[in-house]
Design an enzyme around this catalytic site. Sequence first.
Site, PDB file in Angstrom:
ATOM      1  N   GLN A  63       0.854  -1.195   0.000  1.00 34.80           N
ATOM      2  CA  GLN A  63       0.000   0.000   0.000  1.00 34.80           C
ATOM      3  C   GLN A  63       0.887   1.240   0.000  1.00 34.80           C
ATOM      4  O   GLN A  63       2.093   1.160  -0.126  1.00 34.80           O
ATOM      5  CB  GLN A  63      -0.946  -0.060   1.206  1.00 34.80           C
ATOM      6  CG  GLN A  63      -1.861  -1.287   1.128  1.00 34.80           C
ATOM      7  CD  GLN A  63      -2.531  -1.638   2.439  1.00 34.80           C
ATOM      8  OE1 GLN A  63      -2.942  -0.762   3.189  1.00 34.80           O
ATOM      9  NE2 GLN A  63      -2.641  -2.916   2.721  1.00 34.80           N
ATOM     10  N   TYR A  95      -6.031 -12.125  11.405  1.00 35.40           N
ATOM     11  CA  TYR A  95      -5.510 -13.033  10.380  1.00 35.40           C
ATOM     12  C   TYR A  95      -4.898 -14.300  10.978  1.00 35.40           C
ATOM     13  O   TYR A  95      -4.872 -15.334  10.336  1.00 35.40           O
ATOM     14  CB  TYR A  95      -4.491 -12.314   9.485  1.00 35.40           C
ATOM     15  CG  TYR A  95      -5.153 -11.396   8.494  1.00 35.40           C
ATOM     16  CD1 TYR A  95      -5.833 -11.924   7.393  1.00 35.40           C
ATOM     17  CD2 TYR A  95      -5.125 -10.019   8.661  1.00 35.40           C
ATOM     18  CE1 TYR A  95      -6.464 -11.099   6.484  1.00 35.40           C
ATOM     19  CE2 TYR A  95      -5.750  -9.185   7.755  1.00 35.40           C
ATOM     20  CZ  TYR A  95      -6.422  -9.726   6.664  1.00 35.40           C
ATOM     21  OH  TYR A  95      -7.044  -8.911   5.780  1.00 35.40           O
ATOM     22  N   TYR A 100     -16.650   3.581  16.009  1.00 31.93           N
ATOM     23  CA  TYR A 100     -17.007   2.415  15.179  1.00 31.93           C
ATOM     24  C   TYR A 100     -16.340   1.125  15.654  1.00 31.93           C
ATOM     25  O   TYR A 100     -16.431   0.101  14.987  1.00 31.93           O
ATOM     26  CB  TYR A 100     -16.767   2.759  13.696  1.00 31.93           C
ATOM     27  CG  TYR A 100     -17.805   3.789  13.296  1.00 31.93           C
ATOM     28  CD1 TYR A 100     -19.022   3.403  12.774  1.00 31.93           C
ATOM     29  CD2 TYR A 100     -17.622   5.142  13.618  1.00 31.93           C
ATOM     30  CE1 TYR A 100     -20.029   4.330  12.528  1.00 31.93           C
ATOM     31  CE2 TYR A 100     -18.613   6.079  13.378  1.00 31.93           C
ATOM     32  CZ  TYR A 100     -19.817   5.661  12.838  1.00 31.93           C
ATOM     33  OH  TYR A 100     -20.818   6.571  12.621  1.00 31.93           O
ATOM     34  N   HIS A 116      -2.362   0.245   5.499  1.00 28.12           N
ATOM     35  CA  HIS A 116      -3.494   0.957   6.100  1.00 28.12           C
ATOM     36  C   HIS A 116      -3.303   2.471   6.223  1.00 28.12           C
ATOM     37  O   HIS A 116      -3.479   3.040   7.304  1.00 28.12           O
ATOM     38  CB  HIS A 116      -3.835   0.375   7.479  1.00 28.12           C
ATOM     39  CG  HIS A 116      -4.264  -1.054   7.440  1.00 28.12           C
ATOM     40  ND1 HIS A 116      -4.821  -1.679   8.514  1.00 28.12           N
ATOM     41  CD2 HIS A 116      -4.217  -1.978   6.442  1.00 28.12           C
ATOM     42  CE1 HIS A 116      -5.091  -2.955   8.184  1.00 28.12           C
ATOM     43  NE2 HIS A 116      -4.725  -3.141   6.934  1.00 28.12           N
ATOM     44  N   GLU A 143     -16.696  -3.510   6.104  1.00 28.06           N
ATOM     45  CA  GLU A 143     -17.827  -2.753   6.652  1.00 28.06           C
ATOM     46  C   GLU A 143     -18.291  -1.626   5.744  1.00 28.06           C
ATOM     47  O   GLU A 143     -17.484  -0.982   5.067  1.00 28.06           O
ATOM     48  CB  GLU A 143     -17.422  -2.122   8.000  1.00 28.06           C
ATOM     49  CG  GLU A 143     -17.070  -3.138   9.060  1.00 28.06           C
ATOM     50  CD  GLU A 143     -16.819  -2.516  10.438  1.00 28.06           C
ATOM     51  OE1 GLU A 143     -16.754  -1.269  10.541  1.00 28.06           O
ATOM     52  OE2 GLU A 143     -16.696  -3.291  11.400  1.00 28.06           O
TER      53      GLU A 143
END
Length: 389
Positions: A96, A284, A273, A170, A263
């Site tokens: 990422q 994982y 949340y 992330h 989600e």
Amino acid sequence: MMMQLSTACALLGLATSVFAIPATPVAPRHSPSSPQTSVIAVDFLQPWAFAFLPDNRILVTERNGSLRLVNPVTGAKGHITGVPTVSWAGVTIFGQGGLGDVVLHPKYHQNKLVYISYAEPGTNTLPPDAVVARAVVARGKLVLNNSGGGSLQNVQVIWRQSEEILGDGHFGHRILFHGRNDTLFITSGDRQQFDPAQSPTSNLGKIIRLHDDGSVPSDNPFFSSGGVTAQIWASGIRNPYGIDFDQQGRLWEIEMGPFGGDEFNLIQKGANYGWPIVSNGDHYDGTPIPNHDTRPEFNAPKVWWAPVISPAGLIIYKGKLFKHWKGNALIAGLGAQGLVRVQIYGNNTAAEVERIPLGQRIRGVREGPGGAIYVIEDGPGGRLLKLTP
Ligand SMILES: *[C@@H]1O[C@H](CO)[C@@H](O)[C@H](O)[C@H]1NC(C)=O
Ligand SMILES: *[C@@H]1O[C@H](CO)[C@@H](O)[C@H](O)[C@H]1NC(C)=O
Ligand SMILES: *[C@@H]1O[C@H](CO)[C@@H](O)[C@H](O)[C@H]1NC(C)=O
Ligand SMILES: *[C@@H]1O[C@H](CO)[C@@H](O)[C@H](O)[C@H]1NC(C)=O
Ligand SMILES: [Ca+2]
């Protein structure tokens, strides 16, 4: 009609050609779930996001830090220079970071401001060659030339994640302007650090709200706390790759869950949340995480997925071209290899209604001119596609 005719012929053992075929061709029918796809531009290097200019040309980000300008008529791809150096781990499917989102200021026609997000290389260089980075949002003035290129000028970073982290996971870093005013929402991922998503003194794992210059609006829920806490609009967020308003002004977000538990959330001012305390997926390594329904003080997702769809982009469709899709969420799916369409019912309920397969990992989705839907494929060689009914 043709089907019935040939079926009847087959049953009767007759050759179809003995019958006169009606002169008026039967129009091909396309159900809303099988849109026509046309290729706008090809061969991007790990594209991540795109944005339409008022003249319908399209800015496209590539993860290595290239900002491209696409002519949708010819497919030509120019370069926009001036993007700062980004932290990018190289061409991998699962790595990422790098250059992320690109969004126009709501008053772009007056100020020519373009906002980008990217992973900024960190200053901590140990261990050698490690990726140490944080997500940032910057803005610059887009100056175009007459040969299909241009530059971003006076680029200034207006926001940074509060910690630089070893690793390339992330970042989140989607950007969304509020349509009627100049406030800016940023999705900030948890950088695979878990607990900062619950920490009021970190802006990781949060939805952030700022003014367009990076200053903090005084009506943010924790404004009086100051510091990074004042930036927080919502917390307990994992890896948020999509955010959009619907036509009633409600804010929706999608995030990648762990093993299971992607989600679709309705984001409310000041709400939590639940990540990493609750999730409808597991870690994982198999360690269970308590489900959302065990802790009602945290806002639960309106839709969740196991197995995952790997949601990478989101729009709430507002156009007229796809008549039955107005007000639906269209989610770009990496694992789902297509679009996932979600219907929102009333104030409190949503459900997946269909998948539109596109045969590739889909990284981003936008509504374009005239209500056509554009998607961009993930990975080396990704293409920008236009979908029409
Ligand atoms: C990204 O990679 C492409 C293809 O190798 C190259 O043309 C471009 O200059 C690179 N961009 C940056 C900012 O390094
Ligand atoms: C237009 O901008 C691009 C990117 O900065 C540059 O490569 C190109 O040479 C420019 N063209 C002219 C005519 O200045
Ligand atoms: C700007 O956005 C915020 C957050 O959605 C909202 O509370 C405020 O009323 C908006 N202001 C205007 C003028 O639309
Ligand atoms: C939805 O929420 C709005 C605003 O809070 C409220 O006015 C409306 O009655 C609600 N509708 C339903 C069906 O609950
Ligand atoms: Ca959650």
